[in-house]
Design an enzyme around this catalytic site. Structure first.
Site, short mmCIF file in Angstrom:
data_model
loop_
_atom_site.label_atom_id
_atom_site.label_comp_id
_atom_site.label_asym_id
_atom_site.label_seq_id
_atom_site.Cartn_x
_atom_site.Cartn_y
_atom_site.Cartn_z
N THR A 47 73.90 58.43 26.89
CA THR A 47 75.31 58.78 27.69
C THR A 47 76.04 59.69 27.07
O THR A 47 76.36 59.55 25.93
CB THR A 47 76.31 57.34 27.93
OG1 THR A 47 75.13 56.47 28.29
CG2 THR A 47 77.12 57.58 28.60
N ARG B 101 71.18 51.93 31.94
CA ARG B 101 72.02 50.86 32.32
C ARG B 101 71.92 49.57 31.74
O ARG B 101 71.53 48.67 32.45
CB ARG B 101 72.24 50.94 33.78
CG ARG B 101 72.25 52.33 34.39
CD ARG B 101 72.17 52.16 35.80
NE ARG B 101 73.48 51.83 36.72
CZ ARG B 101 73.66 51.63 37.91
NH1 ARG B 101 72.67 51.53 38.48
NH2 ARG B 101 74.84 51.31 38.30
N LYS C 235 77.07 56.92 34.93
CA LYS C 235 77.47 55.93 33.71
C LYS C 235 78.52 55.99 33.02
O LYS C 235 79.14 54.91 32.85
CB LYS C 235 76.09 56.26 32.81
CG LYS C 235 76.35 55.33 31.39
CD LYS C 235 75.97 53.77 31.71
CE LYS C 235 75.99 53.05 30.55
NZ LYS C 235 75.12 53.52 29.40
N ARG D 17 85.55 49.71 33.70
CA ARG D 17 85.62 48.42 32.74
C ARG D 17 86.97 48.60 32.11
O ARG D 17 87.66 47.65 31.96
CB ARG D 17 84.40 48.36 32.01
CG ARG D 17 83.21 47.89 32.70
CD ARG D 17 83.09 46.24 33.26
NE ARG D 17 83.14 45.55 32.08
CZ ARG D 17 82.18 45.09 31.02
NH1 ARG D 17 80.85 45.84 31.30
NH2 ARG D 17 82.37 44.47 30.36
N GLY E 115 85.58 46.56 22.40
CA GLY E 115 84.74 47.16 21.25
C GLY E 115 83.57 47.82 21.87
O GLY E 115 83.29 47.86 23.17
N CYS F 132 80.34 51.81 23.94
CA CYS F 132 80.46 52.34 25.27
C CYS F 132 81.81 52.47 25.90
O CYS F 132 82.36 53.49 25.96
CB CYS F 132 79.55 51.57 26.20
SG CYS F 132 77.82 51.53 25.73
#
Length: 406
Positions: free
Chosen positions: A140, A171, A225, A232, A276, A279
């Site tokens: 990513t 993913r 991605k 999130r 944390g 990502c």
């Protein structure tokens, strides 16, 4: 020349062992991917700079122990000569038709990537790149990064079009990588032209029962991605902000979320001590750092709020102690959980580490326990290991390990 093949031909030749794939990076995501491709018939060369990792894999030994089913896949496919490992990235490039880059990309606290390892891999790939080969990035990176690698790959003497270039983002999550690779979600694919897109569609349809979602440009595939992580982070930030409001009004945020989420258009995330991992705390910066004219207020605010939450946990600790007539200084604080996520031994940007840092500023006596860790893991933290509750003034549950829920 795989770029001249249809997706049907790719599938058939892969299953028959006529396609060789080099996977650069045999870490938590790379080794499961290599093993899955081998399990589906491909000849796979795993490439890693760690000689011990390479040596173990060639003996059929898996070093990613927290990945269910990976021990068996590695052992079986090494034994059946479909999977082998090497430190020689140039040789792997020469011997492979498809090269997949899944090395770790490190970032600072503002999301600025250190891509030296990616550039180094591309140099090695270029030294062995042949006409008709395909290079795929799965790591990513900020949208646009894959196409920035073209000048390095063209050092091979080939021009883009004579070789294919694609981005097919991983993913996956630690602990569920094999499940994720083989069909938990569709695979996202983007390529430089239709011929290369055909190749990568055929490649990933072979191993993923959910199929693939083709994107128009490579940059769009990279954005998918990144956007998932931003989504999130922003929604966790919203949940954390709502939890702060509930604290002020003496309401139970979890009770309210459970009720609100019974409405199909509402999906409030869970609040917590922070965010944390490799990502979610990093990907928002891939967006905010790459815009010139748009003020991305929501993304920035969510990131700031989530970074604040470990400090807020310490603020709650101080208030709780003050209510029973104690000061934070010299109080005995036990932190349960050091890892950034329950069930996974990984410490990157773990909120628990920020909580420890803040508690030290208040001169608290800090004790820790984590069911996945031992005293060796905390030797650089300047805290004490404790697996009981004797002489403890306050307990902070910082990680959602199953053991704590039970």
């Amino acid at each position: 020349m795989v770029t001249s093949m249809s997706r049907g031909e790719i599938k058939e030749k892969l299953r028959n062992g006529e396609i060789t794939i080099a996977v650069y990076g045999l870490g938590k995501m790379g080794l499961p991917l290599a093993a899955v491709f081998a399990e589906h018939g491909a000849k796979v060369i795993g490439v890693d700079i760690n000689e011990k990792v390479v040596e173990n894999i060639n003996r059929g030994i898996n070093h990613i122990k927290e990945e269910p089913g990976l021990d068996e896949l590695v052992k079986k496919n090494v034994k059946e000569r479909r999977l082998m490992a090497t430190t020689n990235g140039i040789k792997a490039s020469k011997e492979s038709d498809i090269k997949i880059i899944l090395v770790p990309t490190l970032a600072d606290n503002r999301g600025n990537l250190k891509l030296d390892v990616v550039y180094d891999v591309c140099e090695k790939i270029a030294s062995g790149l042949k006409k008709g080969d395909v290079v795929i990035t799965e790591a990513t990176m900020p949208p646009g990064t894959t196409e920035n690698l073209i000048p390095i790959l063209e050092k091979s003497g080939l021009k883009l079009g004579e070789f294919g270039l694609a981005h097919c983002p991983e993913r996956t999550m630690t602990g569920t990588a094999i499940r994720d690779i083989t069909g938990e979600y569709p695979k996202i694919v983007g390529a430089n032209n239709k011929d290369t897109l055909e190749v990568v569609i055929g490649l990933y349809e072979t191993i993923n029962k959910k199929g693939v979602i083709p994107m128009s440009p490579i940059k769009a595939a990279e954005a998918v991605k990144v956007f998932e992580g931003v989504y999130r982070d922003v929604n966790i930030g919203l949940a954390n902000e709502l939890s702060l409001w509930c604290e002020e009004h003496k309401l139970d945020i979890l009770e309210i979320i459970r009720a609100a989420n019974t409405q199909p258009y509402c999906s409030i995330h869970l609040p917590g001590a922070g965010v944390g991992g490799h990502c979610i705390p990093i990907y928002p910066w891939f967006v905010t750092n790459t815009t010139k004219n748009v003020n991305l207020r929501i993304i920035k605010t969510a990131r700031e709020l989530n970074d604040y939450m470990p400090r807020h946990v310490v603020e709650l600790t101080i208030k709780g102690l003050n209510k029973i007539g104690k000061a934070i200084k010299n109080s005995n604080v036990l932190i349960l959980g050091l890892t950034f996520r329950g069930g996974v031994k990984e410490f990157t940007k773990s909120p628990a580490l920020d909580i420890i840092k803040n508690l030290k500023e208040w001169e608290a006596n800090i004790f820790v326990y984590d069911p996945l860790c031992n005293e060796e893991d905390i030797k650089n933290l300047n805290v004490k290991w404790k697996d009981d509750f004797r002489n403890i003034d306050v307990i902070i549950i910082a990680t959602d390990h199953k053991e704590f829920k039970d």
